[in-house]
Design a protein around this motif. Structure first.
Motif, PDB file in Angstrom:
ATOM      1  N   GLY A  96     -28.111 -40.713  53.959  1.00 15.18           N
ATOM      2  CA  GLY A  96     -28.339 -39.300  53.713  1.00 15.18           C
ATOM      3  C   GLY A  96     -27.480 -38.743  52.586  1.00 15.18           C
ATOM      4  O   GLY A  96     -27.167 -39.430  51.609  1.00 15.18           O
ATOM      5  N   LYS A  97     -27.042 -37.517  52.743  1.00 13.19           N
ATOM      6  CA  LYS A  97     -26.265 -36.823  51.726  1.00 13.19           C
ATOM      7  C   LYS A  97     -25.373 -35.787  52.398  1.00 13.19           C
ATOM      8  O   LYS A  97     -25.799 -35.119  53.340  1.00 13.19           O
ATOM      9  CB  LYS A  97     -27.214 -36.124  50.735  1.00 13.19           C
ATOM     10  N   VAL A  98     -24.142 -35.668  51.931  1.00 16.98           N
ATOM     11  CA  VAL A  98     -23.225 -34.676  52.493  1.00 16.98           C
ATOM     12  C   VAL A  98     -22.586 -33.860  51.378  1.00 16.98           C
ATOM     13  O   VAL A  98     -22.463 -34.309  50.239  1.00 16.98           O
ATOM     14  CB  VAL A  98     -22.111 -35.308  53.366  1.00 16.98           C
ATOM     15  N   LYS A  99     -22.181 -32.673  51.756  1.00 17.83           N
ATOM     16  CA  LYS A  99     -21.489 -31.759  50.853  1.00 17.83           C
ATOM     17  C   LYS A  99     -20.113 -31.465  51.445  1.00 17.83           C
ATOM     18  O   LYS A  99     -20.001 -31.093  52.610  1.00 17.83           O
ATOM     19  CB  LYS A  99     -22.293 -30.466  50.707  1.00 17.83           C
ATOM     20  N   ILE A 100     -19.071 -31.642  50.640  1.00 21.80           N
ATOM     21  CA  ILE A 100     -17.700 -31.437  51.105  1.00 21.80           C
ATOM     22  C   ILE A 100     -17.060 -30.309  50.304  1.00 21.80           C
ATOM     23  O   ILE A 100     -17.126 -30.310  49.070  1.00 21.80           O
ATOM     24  CB  ILE A 100     -16.863 -32.720  50.956  1.00 21.80           C
ATOM     25  N   GLU A 140     -20.830 -43.950  49.441  1.00 17.24           N
ATOM     26  CA  GLU A 140     -19.823 -43.257  48.656  1.00 17.24           C
ATOM     27  C   GLU A 140     -18.784 -42.652  49.601  1.00 17.24           C
ATOM     28  O   GLU A 140     -19.086 -42.353  50.764  1.00 17.24           O
ATOM     29  CB  GLU A 140     -20.446 -42.168  47.782  1.00 17.24           C
ATOM     30  N   ILE A 141     -17.572 -42.478  49.094  1.00 14.32           N
ATOM     31  CA  ILE A 141     -16.454 -42.060  49.935  1.00 14.32           C
ATOM     32  C   ILE A 141     -15.676 -40.940  49.245  1.00 14.32           C
ATOM     33  O   ILE A 141     -15.460 -40.983  48.029  1.00 14.32           O
ATOM     34  CB  ILE A 141     -15.500 -43.248  50.202  1.00 14.32           C
ATOM     35  N   TRP A 142     -15.271 -39.949  50.041  1.00 10.70           N
ATOM     36  CA  TRP A 142     -14.394 -38.871  49.557  1.00 10.70           C
ATOM     37  C   TRP A 142     -13.071 -38.976  50.291  1.00 10.70           C
ATOM     38  O   TRP A 142     -13.032 -39.247  51.490  1.00 10.70           O
ATOM     39  CB  TRP A 142     -15.021 -37.511  49.837  1.00 10.70           C
ATOM     40  N   THR A 149     -17.785 -31.416  46.520  1.00  3.75           N
ATOM     41  CA  THR A 149     -18.106 -32.806  46.205  1.00  3.75           C
ATOM     42  C   THR A 149     -19.339 -33.225  46.998  1.00  3.75           C
ATOM     43  O   THR A 149     -19.417 -32.974  48.200  1.00  3.75           O
ATOM     44  CB  THR A 149     -16.941 -33.747  46.561  1.00  3.75           C
ATOM     45  N   TYR A 150     -20.300 -33.871  46.330  1.00  2.00           N
ATOM     46  CA  TYR A 150     -21.495 -34.381  46.994  1.00  2.00           C
ATOM     47  C   TYR A 150     -21.406 -35.900  47.096  1.00  2.00           C
ATOM     48  O   TYR A 150     -21.020 -36.578  46.130  1.00  2.00           O
ATOM     49  CB  TYR A 150     -22.756 -33.998  46.220  1.00  2.00           C
ATOM     50  N   LEU A 151     -21.755 -36.416  48.264  1.00  2.53           N
ATOM     51  CA  LEU A 151     -21.741 -37.860  48.471  1.00  2.53           C
ATOM     52  C   LEU A 151     -23.151 -38.379  48.721  1.00  2.53           C
ATOM     53  O   LEU A 151     -23.942 -37.727  49.408  1.00  2.53           O
ATOM     54  CB  LEU A 151     -20.859 -38.233  49.668  1.00  2.53           C
TER      55      LEU A 151
END
Length: 274
Positions: A167-171, A184-186, A178-180
């Motif tokens: 999926g996709k996440v917003k931080i 991908e890792i934040w 930051t969008y992942l």
């Protein structure tokens, strides 16, 4: 000595010195004494009244605060894991795997108008997709928003971390967004503020034009947030070409001309080339 006895003693001393006093003077002195006694008793009454009223108001404030806290708790579901992990399924079908000593707070009306939760600790999340109601996580000093996805969140460690699998996440953190995307890792902490890097299995493309081997390795270290060790004698060797693959693929290709083989230190997660 009480105030009354002190006045009485003074009166007797004056009487003995003067031996005789007229009636008017006598009356004035006693009236002055009684007036002071009444003021003293009155002040005592106010003192005891204050002593009773102040604790009462303190008790009232504490009670009201307790009632407010109690009512707030009743509006939420609180899930906690202690010495062992705990699996939670929310009303929208989302699944959360709490690692030990983690805490999840969910509103009783979760899913009606929004899907907001409060989280502390470490957990894996599998969120049911709903485009009309994004899933929002309050993780203390940063926030995560998703539509439907799988990811891991570490809010407890010194290095805060969100690792996305699907999926996709917003931080949101300190005013920065930051969008992942998958793999991908934040991370934030230990000198890395909002550091965005990739899982070692993430397929990436690299182009090196007569780059030094040391520069090519450094680029891979920064991209995948990994430590790579190799013999110093290869630092100045030249690498050229365009490559696509995961970390192991790219590292194997650029190291092949130097006959370097990949090994891994399981304790430090460091990659060693020999």
């Amino acid at each position: 000595m009480s105030l009354e006895k002190e006045f009485e003693k003074t009166w007797k001393a004056v009487s003995e010195d003067q031996n005789r006093m007229d009636t008017t003077t006598d009356r004035k002195i006693w009236e002055g004494i009684h007036q002071k006694i009444r003021r003293r008793k009155s002040s005592r009454k106010w003192y005891w009244a204050a002593a009773l009223i102040v604790p009462f108001f303190i008790f009232l404030m504490i009670y009201n605060g307790y009632q407010h806290s109690s009512n707030t708790e009743k509006q939420n579901y609180v899930y906690e894991s202690f010495e062992s992990s705990k699996n939670i399924q929310l009303s929208d079908g989302s699944k959360i795997g709490l690692l030990p000593y983690s805490r999840l707070v969910v509103s009783r009306n979760f899913g009606e108008k929004d899907r907001n939760i409060i989280f502390t600790g470490q957990a894996s999340f599998s969120i049911t997709k709903d485009k009309t109601k994004p899933f929002r996580i309050n993780a203390g000093d940063f926030h995560v928003q998703v539509l439907g996805t799988r990811f891991f969140l570490d809010q407890r460690s010194e290095e805060k971390k969100v690792e996305l699998f699907e999926g996709k996440v917003k931080i949101e953190h300190s005013g920065k967004v930051t969008y992942l995307l998958p793999k991908e890792i934040w991370m934030s902490g230990k000198g890395h503020s909002d550091y965005h890097y990739y899982n070692r299995e993430k397929q990436m493309s690299f182009t090196f034009t007569r780059s030094k081997y040391a520069e090519a390795v450094q680029k891979l270290e920064e991209t995948y947030h990994v430590r790579i060790s190799y013999p110093d004698r290869y630092k100045e060797r030249i690498v050229s070409g365009s490559f696509t693959g995961n970390l192991n693929d790219i590292l194997s290709i650029i190291s092949y001309p130097f006959n370097l083989k990949i090994e891994k230190n399981n304790e430090t997660e460091e990659i060693i080339l020999k």
